[in-house]
Design an enzyme around this catalytic site. Sequence first.
Site, PDB file in Angstrom:
ATOM      1  N   LYS A   1      39.147  35.652  45.250  1.00  0.00           N
ATOM      2  CA  LYS A   1      39.782  36.507  45.822  1.00  0.00           C
ATOM      3  C   LYS A   1      38.931  36.877  46.446  1.00  0.00           C
ATOM      4  O   LYS A   1      37.592  37.368  46.107  1.00  0.00           O
ATOM      5  CB  LYS A   1      40.883  36.945  45.512  1.00  0.00           C
TER       6      LYS A   1
ATOM      7  N   HIS B   1      37.549  43.338  47.428  1.00  0.00           N
ATOM      8  CA  HIS B   1      38.261  44.329  48.464  1.00  0.00           C
ATOM      9  C   HIS B   1      37.659  45.987  48.311  1.00  0.00           C
ATOM     10  O   HIS B   1      36.784  45.967  47.251  1.00  0.00           O
ATOM     11  CB  HIS B   1      39.225  43.952  48.652  1.00  0.00           C
TER      12      HIS B   1
ATOM     13  N   HIS C   1      37.851  46.899  45.006  1.00  0.00           N
ATOM     14  CA  HIS C   1      36.645  46.592  43.856  1.00  0.00           C
ATOM     15  C   HIS C   1      35.491  47.277  44.321  1.00  0.00           C
ATOM     16  O   HIS C   1      34.334  47.511  43.340  1.00  0.00           O
ATOM     17  CB  HIS C   1      36.718  45.119  44.097  1.00  0.00           C
TER      18      HIS C   1
END
Length: 645
Positions: free
Chosen positions: A168, A171, A174
């Site tokens: 994933k 983003h 993170h």
Amino acid sequence: MASADTLPAAVQGLSIHSTSEQSKFEGCFPSLNPIDIYRQEIAEKLGAATGIDSEKIYTRLNWTSTLDKGDLILPIPSLQIKKKPQELAQELADKFPESDLVEPPVPMGVHLQFFCKLKPLTETVITRILKDKAAFGTNGNQGLRDPADPSKGQKKMIIEFSSPNIAKPFHAGHLRSTIIGGFLANLFTVMGWDVIKMNYLGDWGKQYGLLANGYKLFGSEEQLIKNPIAHLFDVYVKINAIVAEQDGPIKDLKEQIKAKKEKGEEVATLEADLAKLVDVSEDEKARRYFKSMEDGDPDALALWSRFRDLSIEKYKQTYARLNIDFDVYSGESQIKPESMASAYRTMEKSGVSEESEGAVIVDFTKHGAKKLGKAIIVRKDGTPLYLTRDIGAIQEREEAYHFDKMIYVVAAQQDLHLAQLFKITELMGLKDLADRCQHINFGMVRGMSTRKGTVKFLDDILRDVGEKMHEVMKKNTEKYEQVEDPVGTADILGITSVMVQDMTGKRINGYDFNLDAMTSFEGDTGPYLQYAHARLCSMRRKSGLSDEELLSADLNLLTEAHATELVRLLSQWPDVLLNTTKTLEPTTIITYLFRMTHALSSSYDVLKVIGSEPELKKARMALYASARQVLHNGMRVLGLSPVER
């Protein structure tokens, strides 16, 4: 003293100072922190003159946020003496004896202000910085279990941060966790703690069944090797599109069945149709695949393991650009089933958990924690939730590391989750363990997207910022031509601009990700900090003075107000670092560094180096070299790479 090569990558170039000296005041290290010399002087002199316990005075002396209030300040009410604070302030000021180090104190309302005598302060601070270099400000004693007996070893800290989900996008949450976690790891390392940096990956669950099946349909070996994270994300998006498509008819059938049941009509045929649809759906196939992973199917695990390993390799390259490395790549997959089973049993036995409609829950209202509501521990179908894994993880980490403190750097959206985790740990009879855990939270970044306008991977964001920075640099042709590796420098400046924008406010405040604002050399930005450092390096090169010459400078020549203000600011650096271990806010350091760079930029015209007479040139260059060193040390703790041109 730790040797530089044993330090983590981010603080390479910083060394750690510790000392075996003993002061009668706890936490007082005059050989590491120049201001401790003055604290000690004030406490002893004032104590002897007034009969107030000098230890009490020492612990209540604060450093000041602005220099006009003094170098140290004593809040009179904190002494808890039954007298009007203003009157007592005046009385203590009158009784303070003559000192070689401190000016007579100034009563100001309910405070007593102390100013250091500038001659000894200048001599001590500049000489210390020039000698200690990268170690100035650090204090390895802070991380010792017992500073009086170093043989008892260092305190151990686990910092769990970054923690992206494999396949994933990496983003904004993170990114913030990575920047803040890296900073905390550096901070506690230079304060002498044994820090274990842990990345707890989202690497388990039904989505990996979906990913594996998607890879069989859309995967490319070549793309996987080239850029595993981007390719797996691409596969994940494609397989999810099929899931969404299949969900429509399944949802319709479920609604039809519900409506017919309410009317008491026959639904057997529709239910059979639904069962067929569900059976061939990608969602169900993913569930079955993940079940085979949980059951230990070697082929399923081999593919999952490959995805995980390739993703970690790619992450490592990205983290290296941010001066971050991890000691442990953990993850949801690494928590042993027996740890979770043992946690269940403990919760059941101690009456923490209960059954509710086939699931296992914890109802916090029954345990005196209404605000925490209820939490599901095991779903009706018997699968554990995040919370269960986290409870297992705490206990495994305690067994493996026997840590003194564990910090979770996780977004504020998870406040409830972590509060529930710590409370369950406490209710299980592990209060001591729960007390050693801390959640460091932060607000969200808004609008973090690449130039193409989509939220993407960290690499894409760093590339965009680097390119933008390169454009900004090209505007100053003369300076641009002096830079040996403009693209590499633009990359470092770009990363600095992202990190400084992130650290400038309080952690809990969110902010808007603004490419133009963060890459500007105007205002309090990352490029401005780097420019200040590069300018000091350039002055040093042009001066042609050696370290030996600077150490022999006559520092009594530094009498101008600009010079003494800088010296006083530099003297605060060890206190700033120490205070940051209490605030745990990167902005504590950033604010200090900007105060210092502003003082520097206003002093260049007054304190000229080139063209001044030799002795004055040496003294001023010694001051600027000290400022460069402190700026360098501060940037290093923040995780930045200071540039020299």
